[in-house]
Structures are given as structure tokens and as C-alpha cells.
Design a protein around this motif. Sequence first.
Motif, mmCIF file in Angstrom:
data_model
loop_
_atom_site.group_PDB
_atom_site.id
_atom_site.type_symbol
_atom_site.label_atom_id
_atom_site.label_comp_id
_atom_site.label_asym_id
_atom_site.label_seq_id
_atom_site.Cartn_x
_atom_site.Cartn_y
_atom_site.Cartn_z
ATOM 1 N N ALA A 101 6.761 24.003 17.714
ATOM 2 C CA ALA A 101 7.798 23.982 16.684
ATOM 3 C C ALA A 101 7.129 23.962 15.325
ATOM 4 O O ALA A 101 6.050 23.377 15.163
ATOM 5 C CB ALA A 101 8.693 22.752 16.843
ATOM 6 N N LEU A 102 7.758 24.637 14.369
ATOM 7 C CA LEU A 102 7.273 24.637 12.989
ATOM 8 C C LEU A 102 8.245 23.838 12.140
ATOM 9 O O LEU A 102 9.459 24.054 12.211
ATOM 10 C CB LEU A 102 7.163 26.074 12.461
ATOM 11 C CG LEU A 102 6.258 27.013 13.259
ATOM 12 C CD1 LEU A 102 6.337 28.432 12.701
ATOM 13 C CD2 LEU A 102 4.824 26.535 13.252
ATOM 14 N N HIS A 103 7.713 22.911 11.360
ATOM 15 C CA HIS A 103 8.557 22.060 10.511
ATOM 16 C C HIS A 103 8.120 22.177 9.065
ATOM 17 O O HIS A 103 6.924 22.139 8.774
ATOM 18 C CB HIS A 103 8.474 20.595 10.958
ATOM 19 C CG HIS A 103 8.939 20.368 12.361
ATOM 20 N ND1 HIS A 103 10.272 20.399 12.711
ATOM 21 C CD2 HIS A 103 8.254 20.122 13.504
ATOM 22 C CE1 HIS A 103 10.386 20.163 14.016
ATOM 23 N NE2 HIS A 103 9.175 20.001 14.509
ATOM 24 N N THR A 104 9.085 22.292 8.163
ATOM 25 C CA THR A 104 8.768 22.365 6.736
ATOM 26 C C THR A 104 8.381 20.974 6.236
ATOM 27 O O THR A 104 8.763 19.959 6.830
ATOM 28 C CB THR A 104 9.975 22.861 5.923
ATOM 29 O OG1 THR A 104 11.018 21.885 6.009
ATOM 30 C CG2 THR A 104 10.458 24.214 6.416
ATOM 31 N N PRO A 105 7.639 20.908 5.130
ATOM 32 C CA PRO A 105 7.287 19.604 4.570
ATOM 33 C C PRO A 105 8.511 18.728 4.286
ATOM 34 O O PRO A 105 8.485 17.519 4.528
ATOM 35 C CB PRO A 105 6.546 19.962 3.279
ATOM 36 C CG PRO A 105 5.943 21.298 3.570
ATOM 37 C CD PRO A 105 6.963 22.007 4.427
ATOM 38 N N SER A 106 9.598 19.331 3.792
ATOM 39 C CA SER A 106 10.786 18.515 3.487
ATOM 40 C C SER A 106 11.435 17.969 4.758
ATOM 41 O O SER A 106 11.958 16.856 4.762
ATOM 42 C CB SER A 106 11.798 19.301 2.660
ATOM 43 O OG SER A 106 12.219 20.454 3.347
ATOM 44 N N GLU A 107 11.402 18.739 5.850
ATOM 45 C CA GLU A 107 11.921 18.244 7.128
ATOM 46 C C GLU A 107 11.118 17.035 7.596
ATOM 47 O O GLU A 107 11.677 16.048 8.076
ATOM 48 C CB GLU A 107 11.855 19.334 8.201
ATOM 49 C CG GLU A 107 12.863 20.432 8.053
ATOM 50 C CD GLU A 107 12.650 21.559 9.048
ATOM 51 O OE1 GLU A 107 13.624 22.275 9.318
ATOM 52 O OE2 GLU A 107 11.521 21.736 9.559
ATOM 53 N N VAL A 108 9.795 17.145 7.459
ATOM 54 C CA VAL A 108 8.924 16.049 7.889
ATOM 55 C C VAL A 108 9.177 14.808 7.045
ATOM 56 O O VAL A 108 9.318 13.694 7.567
ATOM 57 C CB VAL A 108 7.443 16.480 7.811
ATOM 58 C CG1 VAL A 108 6.519 15.307 8.124
ATOM 59 C CG2 VAL A 108 7.175 17.639 8.764
ATOM 60 N N LYS A 109 9.272 14.984 5.739
ATOM 61 C CA LYS A 109 9.522 13.847 4.843
ATOM 62 C C LYS A 109 10.847 13.179 5.168
ATOM 63 O O LYS A 109 10.947 11.953 5.217
ATOM 64 C CB LYS A 109 9.514 14.317 3.383
ATOM 65 C CG LYS A 109 8.152 14.732 2.878
ATOM 66 C CD LYS A 109 8.268 15.323 1.472
ATOM 67 C CE LYS A 109 6.925 15.824 0.970
ATOM 68 N NZ LYS A 109 7.038 16.420 -0.373
ATOM 69 N N ALA A 110 11.885 13.997 5.392
ATOM 70 C CA ALA A 110 13.207 13.437 5.698
ATOM 71 C C ALA A 110 13.188 12.673 7.012
ATOM 72 O O ALA A 110 13.803 11.610 7.130
ATOM 73 C CB ALA A 110 14.251 14.551 5.747
ATOM 74 N N ALA A 111 12.496 13.201 8.003
ATOM 75 C CA ALA A 111 12.458 12.545 9.315
ATOM 76 C C ALA A 111 11.737 11.207 9.247
ATOM 77 O O ALA A 111 12.170 10.224 9.846
ATOM 78 C CB ALA A 111 11.782 13.454 10.338
#
Length: 197
Positions: A101-111
Motif C-alpha cells: 500500500a502507498l500512503h501519502t504523508p498527510s495520511e500517515v500524519k492523520a493516522a
Amino acid sequence: MRVLGIDPGLTRCGVGIVDVRPDRTATLVEVVVVRTPPTMPLEQRLLAVGDELERLFDAHRPAAVAIERVFAQQNLNTVMGVAQVSGVALHAAAKRGLPVALHTPSEVKAAVTGYGSADKRQVQAMVARILGLAEVPKPADAADALAIAICHAWRGAPAAPASAGAVDARSLTPAQAAWRAAERSTRASAVPRRLAK
């Protein structure tokens, strides 16, 4: 669920492996930063990163791989290096039949923090807290790789059954609580749309 997270980079490639239980409790397995000098030929740098990734895949046998998605930057060389290392990682995972899976930096920060615009220090502090570490993993590439792995596990892991009573909402971190609330909201809003068809 064992997840191997990768913060791709040619000079420094962070790799973090975590085990995450259905109640979202995360445990550190290993974290490594693979370094290659800019003076080394490109093909040798990619080979060095690829060899270390393959060693980690085979040593820890993750169930899934998560990679930070390439995003636009001013520095073209940096983007190219990130893309090249991502390709090496995708190849190594595909050889082993691992889902990626590829995750954007903002997705990672939000999670991880509950806030998509969190700064690096906030992400690093939450990674240490989630994993129960006495210190923030360094360098930043190490913490970023762990954050990517945690993000994927939390997004992909099923919530524990309410009847099991395994998860006390008071024991969740703020990010975990925010993520759980967002999941419930998404599931609740999806039901009427399906019924309306």
C-alpha cells in the motif's frame, strides 16, 4: 499483523517493522536506516538498498508492506531517488507475493497524530508513545518508516469486536480515538447510500 513500513530515499531509506494487534496495540520489531553515499554509482546504491530490504523481508516475514507515496517536491533529484527506491521496494515485495500500500504523508500524519498537518516532531513523539519507547527513534527517517507501518496497520486492521470487551476507549491514544471515530462515521454514512440503491 506484521507490517514493514518504508520511508524511501536514496541517501537514507528508513525501514520500520511493527506488530499490531486487533486492538491497535503496536510493538516495535526492528527499525533500520539504510544509507548509501552520493559518491557511489546509482546502480550500486539501488543494489545496496534492495539487498537490505530483501534481508529484512526474509528475516521478519511481514504480512504487508507500506511505502510513503512519492509527492511533488522542488528538488527533482530527491523525487527521482525516492521513486527509484520505491520501485526497488515494490519489486522486492512483489517477488514475495506481499500486498503493498502507498500512503501519502498527510495520511500517515492523520493516522498517527489525528492531524493531517502535524509537524515531524509531533509524528516522532506519537510514534514513540504508540510503541512505548523511551526515546524518539532517530534519525527522522526511522520514525517516519515506523509511522508509515503503523498507519497501514491501523487503516487495514479490523476493529476488535465490541462484545469481546478487549478495547477500553479510555486506553486509546488521541490518534487512535480519532481514527476509530472516523471509521465509525464512514461506516454509518455508507449504510444509507447502499440502501438507497
